[in-house]
Write a protein that holds these residues in place. Structure first.
Motif, PDB file in Angstrom:
ATOM      1  N   LYS A 317      -7.464  25.298 -30.716  1.00 60.85           N
ATOM      2  CA  LYS A 317      -8.560  24.653 -31.447  1.00 60.85           C
ATOM      3  C   LYS A 317      -8.636  25.017 -32.918  1.00 60.85           C
ATOM      4  CE  LYS A 317     -11.396  24.139 -27.286  1.00 60.85           C
ATOM      5  NZ  LYS A 317     -12.711  24.428 -26.636  1.00 60.85           N
ATOM      6  N   THR A 318      -7.789  25.924 -33.381  1.00 56.01           N
ATOM      7  CA  THR A 318      -7.819  26.274 -34.799  1.00 56.01           C
ATOM      8  C   THR A 318      -6.415  26.200 -35.374  1.00 56.01           C
ATOM      9  OG1 THR A 318      -7.402  28.656 -34.554  1.00 56.01           O
ATOM     10  CG2 THR A 318      -9.708  27.884 -34.326  1.00 56.01           C
ATOM     11  N   PRO A 319      -6.281  25.885 -36.665  1.00 51.62           N
ATOM     12  CA  PRO A 319      -4.954  25.852 -37.289  1.00 51.62           C
ATOM     13  C   PRO A 319      -4.247  27.193 -37.205  1.00 51.62           C
ATOM     14  CG  PRO A 319      -6.609  24.858 -38.734  1.00 51.62           C
ATOM     15  CD  PRO A 319      -7.347  25.508 -37.604  1.00 51.62           C
ATOM     16  N   GLU A 320      -5.008  28.276 -37.312  1.00 51.29           N
ATOM     17  CA  GLU A 320      -4.407  29.605 -37.267  1.00 51.29           C
ATOM     18  C   GLU A 320      -3.739  29.864 -35.916  1.00 51.29           C
ATOM     19  OE1 GLU A 320      -7.392  29.248 -40.337  1.00 51.29           O
ATOM     20  OE2 GLU A 320      -7.560  28.974 -38.161  1.00 51.29           O
ATOM     21  N   GLU A 321      -4.418  29.447 -34.845  1.00 51.27           N
ATOM     22  CA  GLU A 321      -3.848  29.631 -33.510  1.00 51.27           C
ATOM     23  C   GLU A 321      -2.564  28.812 -33.355  1.00 51.27           C
ATOM     24  OE1 GLU A 321      -7.734  30.391 -30.655  1.00 51.27           O
ATOM     25  OE2 GLU A 321      -7.305  28.343 -31.314  1.00 51.27           O
ATOM     26  N   VAL A 322      -2.590  27.580 -33.854  1.00 58.88           N
ATOM     27  CA  VAL A 322      -1.404  26.724 -33.750  1.00 58.88           C
ATOM     28  C   VAL A 322      -0.238  27.330 -34.527  1.00 58.88           C
ATOM     29  CG1 VAL A 322      -0.426  24.468 -34.307  1.00 58.88           C
ATOM     30  CG2 VAL A 322      -2.746  24.618 -33.383  1.00 58.88           C
ATOM     31  N   GLU A 323      -0.514  27.794 -35.731  1.00 64.97           N
ATOM     32  CA  GLU A 323       0.562  28.356 -36.550  1.00 64.97           C
ATOM     33  C   GLU A 323       1.125  29.631 -35.931  1.00 64.97           C
ATOM     34  OE1 GLU A 323       0.675  28.358 -40.671  1.00 64.97           O
ATOM     35  OE2 GLU A 323      -0.660  26.635 -40.951  1.00 64.97           O
ATOM     36  N   THR A 324       0.279  30.392 -35.253  1.00 69.31           N
ATOM     37  CA  THR A 324       0.761  31.600 -34.571  1.00 69.31           C
ATOM     38  C   THR A 324       1.769  31.237 -33.487  1.00 69.31           C
ATOM     39  OG1 THR A 324      -1.265  32.853 -35.006  1.00 69.31           O
ATOM     40  CG2 THR A 324       0.090  33.568 -33.149  1.00 69.31           C
ATOM     41  N   VAL A 325       1.458  30.203 -32.707  1.00 70.82           N
ATOM     42  CA  VAL A 325       2.385  29.768 -31.654  1.00 70.82           C
ATOM     43  C   VAL A 325       3.656  29.187 -32.263  1.00 70.82           C
ATOM     44  CG1 VAL A 325       2.711  28.187 -29.716  1.00 70.82           C
ATOM     45  CG2 VAL A 325       0.549  29.417 -29.978  1.00 70.82           C
ATOM     46  N   LEU A 326       3.521  28.441 -33.355  1.00 70.95           N
ATOM     47  CA  LEU A 326       4.713  27.907 -34.020  1.00 70.95           C
ATOM     48  C   LEU A 326       5.605  29.036 -34.521  1.00 70.95           C
ATOM     49  CD1 LEU A 326       3.167  24.917 -36.014  1.00 70.95           C
ATOM     50  CD2 LEU A 326       4.659  24.780 -34.004  1.00 70.95           C
ATOM     51  N   ASP A 327       5.001  30.109 -35.011  1.00 74.82           N
ATOM     52  CA  ASP A 327       5.783  31.275 -35.425  1.00 74.82           C
ATOM     53  C   ASP A 327       6.503  31.916 -34.242  1.00 74.82           C
ATOM     54  OD1 ASP A 327       5.097  31.010 -38.089  1.00 74.82           O
ATOM     55  OD2 ASP A 327       3.376  32.380 -37.959  1.00 74.82           O
ATOM     56  N   GLU A 328       5.815  31.949 -33.106  1.00 75.01           N
ATOM     57  CA  GLU A 328       6.439  32.473 -31.891  1.00 75.01           C
ATOM     58  C   GLU A 328       7.666  31.642 -31.522  1.00 75.01           C
ATOM     59  OE1 GLU A 328       3.922  33.046 -28.519  1.00 75.01           O
ATOM     60  OE2 GLU A 328       2.213  33.701 -29.744  1.00 75.01           O
ATOM     61  N   ILE A 329       7.527  30.326 -31.626  1.00 73.34           N
ATOM     62  CA  ILE A 329       8.638  29.433 -31.296  1.00 73.34           C
ATOM     63  C   ILE A 329       9.817  29.690 -32.239  1.00 73.34           C
ATOM     64  CG2 ILE A 329       9.372  27.014 -31.318  1.00 73.34           C
ATOM     65  CD1 ILE A 329       6.511  26.296 -30.389  1.00 73.34           C
TER      66      ILE A 329
END
Length: 354
Positions: A317-329
């Motif tokens: 639900k937040t851009p920060e959370e999405v970017e964290t997962v993208l970094d994980e990927i």
């Protein structure tokens, strides 16, 4: 060649100069917004269009219609596309568009969906060529911008009148014509027929640029159609959804005959982040996050065992959370050799009507 000097044919739309064989990003409802256009511009789109905008909505000052007028200098050249079935309304809408200072005004005579076509707009105008000419003439007279048109071959198999349409619209002043190689009744079924597009291009009466549209999903097909049908350029829509690199790959292949390797994991994550940040900035965090959820599959296609990550991305639900997962990927797949996955041309009718 002239001596050692290679002659490059540029494509002109009014006062707009495009490179030889330009690649156009098609106007797609709920897709071709500024955040998406930004990543397509980065990857090589030569000319882009806004989502289509209702002439009636502009006149009523509808918030959604006005929002679609947002354009930015880094996008240029950029066209604003409008649709409608009333001469006075289209003329008034053209004047409103003129004030926003795009590079050109495009008229949509191609949208096949019921809510547009059956109300006498979009591809619905193909039933009445005299009306199409009057509507176009009204727009040309209402603006100082170059006016272009996007349309289809005809309403159905019995009314493939694009050759007549092209001549008559050119006669009232349009500066370029984009043709989708299907009728309205076909929607997106079957294979796009480019033979009539070629006939329009090869008509000695036609002197404006003719752009072909429909089913271009690979650099090889783009080059094949360039040679086979002789169009001035290609408009790409569905193939760019989730894969904006299609523009870069086609350009490289046309120039060299070589296929570029598919984008790396790092490139995919970087473009996905840019799209996300643009979406949040332009639409706000809630809508921006929600509308990005349909984009991750395309950006991450070809990565093995990516389903778990995608499932996480679409509930955050937040851009920060999405970017964290993208970094994980990016970390998890670092150094992986990407395999080229075929581009799927989704049958997106109501979602993306162009």
């Amino acid at each position: 060649m002239r001596g050692n000097l290679q002659i490059i044919d540029l494509v002109k739309i009014g006062n707009i100069t495009l490179p030889d064989f330009p690649l156009l990003l098609a106007p797609m409802e709920d897709v071709s917004d500024p955040p998406f256009r930004a990543v397509c511009k980065d990857t090589g789109a030569d000319l882009m269009y806004t989502e289509f905008i209702s002439s009636e909505g502009l006149i009523r000052d509808a918030i959604k219609s006005r929002k679609k007028l947002d354009i930015f200098d880094y996008e240029r050249p950029i066209g604003i596309q409008i649709f409608g079935g009333d001469e006075e309304s289209l003329s008034m809408a053209a004047k409103i568009v003129d004030v926003t200072n795009p590079d050109l005004l495009d008229i949509n005579f191609g949208c096949p969906v019921k809510k547009v076509a059956l109300k006498g707009a979009g591809a619905g105008v193909l039933k009445d060529i005299d009306l199409m000419v009057r509507l176009t003439d009204a727009c040309v007279k209402a603006t100082n911008l170059p006016v272009t048109v996007k349309t289809r071959l005809g309403w159905d198999e019995q009314t493939k009148n694009i050759e007549e349409v092209a001549e008559r619209l050119q006669d009232v002043g349009i500066k370029a014509l984009s043709i989708h190689g299907r009728t309205r009744c076909q929607m997106y079924k079957g294979e796009a027929d480019w033979t009539l597009i070629a006939k329009v291009k090869n008509n000695p009466r036609i002197h404006i640029p003719i752009f072909g549209n429909g089913d271009i999903d690979s650099p090889q097909k783009a080059l094949e159609y360039k040679h086979r049908y002789g169009v001035d350029g290609i408009m790409i829509g569905r193939a760019a959804i989730g894969y904006p690199w299609i523009f870069r790959e086609i350009k490289h292949y046309v120039q060299t005959g070589e296929l570029l390797p598919p984008p790396t994991v790092e490139e995919r994550v970087a473009v996905c982040k840019k799209h996300l940040r643009g979406s949040v900035a332009w639409k706000g965090p809630i809508v921006g996050i929600n509308e990005m959820r349909g984009c991750y599959a395309g950006y991450l296609k070809g990565l093995p065992n990516i389903r778990e990550y995608r499932a996480r991305l679409v509930v955050l639900k937040t851009p920060e959370e999405v970017e964290t997962v993208l970094d994980e990927i990016q970390t998890a797949y670092a150094g992986i050799e990407m395999q080229r996955a075929p581009i799927e041309l989704v049958n997106y009718h109501e979602k993306c009507p162009l």
